[in-house]
Design a protein around this motif. Structure first.
Motif, PDB file in Angstrom:
ATOM      1  N   ARG A 170     -35.667   4.105  -2.368  1.00 64.36           N
ATOM      2  CA  ARG A 170     -35.379   3.180  -3.461  1.00 64.36           C
ATOM      3  C   ARG A 170     -34.209   2.331  -3.032  1.00 64.36           C
ATOM      4  O   ARG A 170     -33.238   2.809  -2.475  1.00 64.36           O
ATOM      5  CB  ARG A 170     -35.005   3.960  -4.725  1.00 64.36           C
ATOM      6  CG  ARG A 170     -36.062   4.954  -5.137  1.00 64.36           C
ATOM      7  CD  ARG A 170     -37.216   4.245  -5.728  1.00 64.36           C
ATOM      8  NE  ARG A 170     -36.660   3.258  -6.669  1.00 64.36           N
ATOM      9  CZ  ARG A 170     -37.357   2.311  -7.229  1.00 64.36           C
ATOM     10  NH1 ARG A 170     -38.601   2.183  -6.939  1.00 64.36           N
ATOM     11  NH2 ARG A 170     -36.798   1.478  -8.054  1.00 64.36           N
ATOM     12  N   ALA A 205     -28.386   3.848  -8.638  1.00 67.26           N
ATOM     13  CA  ALA A 205     -28.064   3.717 -10.058  1.00 67.26           C
ATOM     14  C   ALA A 205     -26.565   3.822 -10.271  1.00 67.26           C
ATOM     15  O   ALA A 205     -25.854   4.458  -9.502  1.00 67.26           O
ATOM     16  CB  ALA A 205     -28.775   4.811 -10.840  1.00 67.26           C
ATOM     17  N   GLU A 245     -32.380  -5.541 -12.168  1.00 65.50           N
ATOM     18  CA  GLU A 245     -32.808  -4.339 -12.892  1.00 65.50           C
ATOM     19  C   GLU A 245     -34.139  -3.843 -12.350  1.00 65.50           C
ATOM     20  O   GLU A 245     -34.996  -4.644 -11.964  1.00 65.50           O
ATOM     21  CB  GLU A 245     -32.934  -4.642 -14.392  1.00 65.50           C
ATOM     22  CG  GLU A 245     -31.578  -4.794 -15.043  1.00 65.50           C
ATOM     23  CD  GLU A 245     -31.691  -5.125 -16.523  1.00 65.50           C
ATOM     24  OE1 GLU A 245     -32.623  -4.603 -17.166  1.00 65.50           O
ATOM     25  OE2 GLU A 245     -30.860  -5.909 -17.003  1.00 65.50           O
ATOM     26  N   GLU A 246     -34.313  -2.544 -12.369  1.00 64.89           N
ATOM     27  CA  GLU A 246     -35.497  -1.954 -11.725  1.00 64.89           C
ATOM     28  C   GLU A 246     -36.810  -2.526 -12.263  1.00 64.89           C
ATOM     29  O   GLU A 246     -37.752  -2.728 -11.500  1.00 64.89           O
ATOM     30  CB  GLU A 246     -35.480  -0.422 -11.863  1.00 64.89           C
ATOM     31  CG  GLU A 246     -35.461   0.074 -13.309  1.00 64.89           C
ATOM     32  CD  GLU A 246     -35.570   1.599 -13.414  1.00 64.89           C
ATOM     33  OE1 GLU A 246     -35.607   2.278 -12.381  1.00 64.89           O
ATOM     34  OE2 GLU A 246     -35.630   2.096 -14.562  1.00 64.89           O
ATOM     35  N   THR A 247     -36.835  -2.813 -13.545  1.00 64.17           N
ATOM     36  CA  THR A 247     -38.086  -3.326 -14.117  1.00 64.17           C
ATOM     37  C   THR A 247     -38.381  -4.743 -13.614  1.00 64.17           C
ATOM     38  O   THR A 247     -39.512  -5.065 -13.279  1.00 64.17           O
ATOM     39  CB  THR A 247     -38.007  -3.345 -15.656  1.00 64.17           C
ATOM     40  OG1 THR A 247     -36.651  -3.509 -16.042  1.00 64.17           O
ATOM     41  CG2 THR A 247     -38.526  -2.074 -16.236  1.00 64.17           C
ATOM     42  N   ILE A 304     -32.179   0.548  -4.844  1.00 59.96           N
ATOM     43  CA  ILE A 304     -31.018   0.412  -5.708  1.00 59.96           C
ATOM     44  C   ILE A 304     -30.426   1.767  -6.025  1.00 59.96           C
ATOM     45  O   ILE A 304     -31.137   2.724  -6.292  1.00 59.96           O
ATOM     46  CB  ILE A 304     -31.433  -0.240  -7.036  1.00 59.96           C
ATOM     47  CG1 ILE A 304     -31.878  -1.633  -6.743  1.00 59.96           C
ATOM     48  CG2 ILE A 304     -30.284  -0.251  -8.012  1.00 59.96           C
ATOM     49  CD1 ILE A 304     -32.285  -2.355  -7.962  1.00 59.96           C
ATOM     50  N   THR A 349     -41.245  -2.969  -3.490  1.00 59.04           N
ATOM     51  CA  THR A 349     -40.214  -3.455  -4.410  1.00 59.04           C
ATOM     52  C   THR A 349     -39.041  -4.063  -3.647  1.00 59.04           C
ATOM     53  O   THR A 349     -38.522  -3.443  -2.726  1.00 59.04           O
ATOM     54  CB  THR A 349     -39.702  -2.286  -5.271  1.00 59.04           C
ATOM     55  OG1 THR A 349     -40.825  -1.620  -5.830  1.00 59.04           O
ATOM     56  CG2 THR A 349     -38.813  -2.783  -6.392  1.00 59.04           C
TER      57      THR A 349
END
Lengths: 479, 430
Positions: free
Chosen positions: A2, A6, A41-43, A4, A59
């Motif tokens: 991933r 958090a 943002e992840e979305t 990013i 992504t």
């Protein structure tokens, strides 16, 4: 992995095995573009992980939406300085994974750069920013009595920047060519963010290397467009559409050759096979002949007298070739009806099964009967539903495989069928892709078509112009 | 913290519907929200991808997905233009129900839906009280539209609102209009906005029904159709309201049910049977079958008795806005125009993009006013460009939004319901 982490508002870009903690870079992007044009943002990121190709989503770490060309250039410069891979995205309608980002890379959106800078009616050209939507541009041009012919299937949403990057085609290629034939000049940012200009607003221009020729169809791997100068032509005064129904596929495709051999070049010469005809008829109930083996949809345009004459000759040729039935549209409404059937083809097919794989292997048009037959055999061999329609005049067919990606067993047959279609197209002297591009989906097949030396030559160009390999890495030539 | 695995299992029920999307991106051409923001998460393809992402457990926090799913007008433009026929609205309603069921309803919505809307009699009384004290907070925004704006200037209160009617339609004198006892029995579902904000529309419906020989049934106690609750995923309140209304509108008791609200019509026809199954399914199907927009009833079922008055020289130019829930959801576009043309005092002229969403989207307008207003301004521009002095439509929510936009633009253009235009031309002989 991933991209990013958090919590700490810290981004980790990983690229070529290196890892960069780049909170500073994020701030820099926000300063250049404004906070509201930097999405992290992840979305939001997930919403830029795909295009219209059937591939696994990837992504990005960051999405940028510059609203001026200057900001676009600055964004490219910052990516270059930080060796961040960047993928430019227009409407995301690519059918070969061309706008799938590199994992952990940056996506740059062009849809805020949507100004039509100039339409010049004296000198017949237009200057546009890359995010202008193709159909909007074409209709504005048309309102001035001029014509911009390239009309890819996604034109209602596709951007001109994307069309140039992919050298998009469409239904009018036979007579009017493709996007390449309309690019007169380009301004683009190189991998370091410097602005490069090539071409001119003149019909003739031999100044410097023909960089436009290199950049058109380079799928975002050699530069980032900021301005495009496009050629316009006068709008033909008249057009006439016809639908020819055949009981035999071979007859249909021999008719295609016969029309062209008679020195008639229709604007459009479209083909639909029986499977597609039935799917369209089930979907729209337009009254298509479901027992026909193939349909040809033909349109001629030009001066009214010429249109009448050519239409009559096309009809004669069709009859001579043994057409079951031929019908000319008498007015605009009937003409719309003819094209309605063609436009509905992909919709109709895509409703048959959940996953639709739209291919665009292209062969010399004389080999269309062989290609259509081969596609039929491939469908049988791998037990798959395949509908075929497309631009018969260009030899550019769209075998459309209907399946369900969630069924692993069926999906492996789909993959084998795709391999087989490509192999056959090359065997028949054709090409992997007529208009959808190589992107991420087909780069593994490229060597089969162009050979190792061509790939190496292309990679040397890429390495010279983009030494850090940040511009849409991995597309076309792999690597 | 949320258990994303469990949420993924819930969203999996949508997998088959989600698989139909081939990511072609054609929804970008028609989404009114995307036209303003250019953000993929605002358009159907992006939202469908987010739901796929939930199934694949791509996210750490479902809140972001819920927020983006709620940023949608539910206008259905995408579904109406989807090449592969994705049932976008069904998926979005289902997803909102799943997410709200899993994450809970936000406290304000909980108070409004479960505390007020779900109790129609209390809701009626509450809004009646509000209508008497609203003058304390509102001042007329201009002397033409009848709209008001906030008495106190506060950021976010720039909108011009139509105040609550002093007496709601269902309590107003003149509501008892039985019409022709031997005519078709027509139940009138009033809906909240006609009842509380646009009683004139309600009276126009009664007049038109009576003139066209219908036998009108109008239960005095009626509830909200439930769409605000369902749109927020509050299935509990929605079900309560459907049950309440079904008790008062027994489909066995009438031939047709009409509304003057595009959103109520499409909710009763499409969402009631879909989200309220069980024992009542058969009755809800029957009710849905009998439900129609007032223009559809007048034009298709009565043949529309033309107005007695004849054309008199000058005709007022009039334009029509297609509500999404009428045209895109139910395919009704010709009937309201027929209704308008039945009044010889007007000349119908089409505006550009008559079926482009006005940007209201119910609670979308409350939650995302700036972008809702930006979409509304495009509609407003098209109306102004049409050069008409009146704009008609078939949905009170559209009327509210269009009035706000025109009033803020300082334009003296009347906003009316199509049935009001028709009713204006009706003269009873008695």
């Amino acid at each position: 992995m991933r991209a990013i982490r958090a919590g700490d508002n810290r981004f980790t870009f990983r690229f070529s095995g290196k890892e960069m903690h780049t909170k500073g870079v994020l701030k820099e992007f926000e300063r250049i573009l404004g906070k509201e044009n930097v999405f992290s943002e992840e979305t939001d990121l997930h919403a830029y992980s795909y295009d219209a190709a059937v591939l696994e989503p990837v992504t990005p770490a960051l999405v940028l939406r510059p609203v001026t060309c200057e900001a676009l250039g600055e964004a490219v410069r910052v990516c270059g300085e930080n060796r961040l891979p960047l993928t430019v995205r227009g409407a995301g309608t690519n059918l070969s994974g061309g706008v799938l980002p590199k994992k952990g890379g940056v996506v740059i959106l062009t849809n805020a750069l949507n100004e039509i800078v100039e339409i010049n009616e004296q000198d017949l050209y237009a200057v546009v920013q890359p995010g202008v939507v193709t159909a909007k541009f074409a209709s504005l041009v048309e309102s001035k009595g001029l014509f911009y012919p390239p009309d890819p299937g996604s034109q209602a949403v596709s951007t001109l920047g994307g069309n140039v990057a992919e050298n998009a085609g469409g239904l009018r290629g036979l007579r009017y060519g493709v996007t390449r034939d309309y690019v007169m000049g380009l301004e683009f940012f190189d991998a370091g963010g410097a602005l490069v200009k090539t071409g001119a607003r003149t019909v003739k221009c031999v100044t410097g290397y023909n960089l436009g020729g290199l950049l058109v169809g380079s799928e975002g791997t050699l530069g980032v467009f900021s301005r495009i100068t496009l050629k316009l032509i006068p709008m033909p005064a008249a057009k006439k559409a016809m639908m020819a129904v055949f009981s035999d596929i071979r007859q249909a495709s021999e008719t295609v050759s016969a029309i062209i051999a008679d020195k008639i070049v229709p604007v459009t010469l479209e083909f639909m096979d029986n499977f597609t005809i039935r799917a369209v008829e089930d979907f729209s109930g337009a009254g298509l002949p479901v027992d026909a083996a193939a349909l040809l949809l033909i349109e001629v345009d030009g001066h009214p007298a010429q249109v009448e004459e050519e239409a009559a000759r096309v009809e004669q040729i069709c009859r001579k070739m043994g057409v079951m039935r031929i019908q000319a549209a008498r007015d605009a409404a009937e003409r719309d009806k003819v094209w309605e059937a063609r436009r509905a083809a992909l919709s109709a097919l895509s409703r048959v099964r959940p996953t639709t794989v739209l291919e665009d292997a292209t062969v010399p048009r004389s080999n269309i009967p062989a290609m259509v037959a081969a596609i039929g055999e491939i469908g049988k061999k791998y037990d798959l539903l395949i509908g075929t329609f497309g631009h018969a005049g260009d030899g550019n067919l769209h075998p459309t495989i209907l399946s369900d990606r969630r069924d692993a067993q069926a999906w492996s047959r789909v993959e084998k069928a795709i391999d087989a279609i490509f192999e056959k197209a090359l065997e028949l002297g054709g090409t992997l892709s007529g208009e959808h591009g190589i992107g991420a989906a087909k780069s593994k097949y490229l060597e089969n078509e162009i050979g190792r030396p061509s790939i190496l030559y292309s990679r040397r160009i890429k390495a010279a112009l983009d030494p850090e390999n940040i511009l849409n890495p991995g597309k076309i030539i792999g690597g | 913290m949320y258990d994303m695995k469990r949420l993924a299992d819930l969203v999996k029920s949508l997998e088959d519907s989600l698989a139909v999307c081939m990511r072609c991106g054609m929804c970008q051409a028609v989404c009114p929200l995307f036209a303003e923001t250019g953000r993929e998460a605002d358009v159907a393809r992006g939202k469908l991808a987010l739901l796929d992402g939930l199934i694949k457990e791509m996210f750490k926090d479902p809140e972001g997905v819920r927020e983006r799913l709620s940023r949608c007008l539910l206008c259905g433009s995408c579904a109406a233009n989807c090449p592969s026929g994705v049932k976008v609205l069904d998926i979005f309603f289902d997803a909102r129900v799943i997410l709200t069921g899993y994450m809970g309803l936000n406290p304000v919505k909980r108070a409004v839906f479960r505390g007020m809307l779900a109790h129609p009699e209390f809701f009626d009384r509450l809004l009646h009280s509000a209508s008497t004290i609203q003058k304390l907070f509102l001042v007329p925004s201009d002397d033409f539209s009848g709209l008001s704006c906030a008495r106190f200037s506060l950021p976010g209160l720039e909108r011009h609102v139509k105040a609550l009617a002093p007496v709601s339609f269902r309590k107003s004198p003149g509501r008892h209009t039985p019409g022709n006892a031997s005519g078709p029995a027509v139940a009138f579902f009033v809906g909240c906005m006609v009842d509380k904000i646009y009683p004139d529309t309600g009276h126009a419906v009664l007049k038109a029904l009576r003139y066209n020989q219908a036998n009108v049934l109008m239960p005095e106690e009626q509830g909200c159709c439930g769409i605000p609750a369902l749109a927020s995923g509050d299935l509990e309140t929605f079900e309560k309201l459907v049950r309440y209304n079904l008790e008062r509108f027994d489909p066995a008791g009438f031939d047709f049910l009409v509304t003057a609200c595009a959103t109520c019509t499409s909710t009763i026809k499409k969402l009631w049977p879909r989200f309220f199954g069980g024992r009542e399914k058969a009755r809800l199907d029957e009710l849905a079958e009998k439900t129609m927009d007032i223009s559809q009833f007048l034009v298709d079922q009565t043949g529309l008795i033309p107005a007695a008055s004849s054309a008199t020289g000058h005709k007022e130019p009039l334009t029509y806005h297609d509500p999404c829930h009428l045209k895109k959801s139910l395919g009704i576009a010709a009937q309201p125009r027929r209704l308008l043309s039945a009044n010889p005092a007007y000349d119908l002229r089409e505006m550009n993009e008559a079926d482009r969403c006005c940007g209201c989207g119910g609670s979308f307008n409350l939650q995302y006013y700036p972008v809702s207003a930006a979409i509304g301004r495009r509609k407003c521009d098209a109306i102004i460009e049409s050069g008409c002095s009146t704009v008609a439509t078939s949905c009170p929510a559209c009327m509210l939004q269009i009035s706000d936009m025109l009033s803020q633009a300082g334009k003296r253009i009347q906003v009316k319901h199509a049935v009001e235009i028709y009713a204006e031309s009706i003269r009873f002989r008695d």
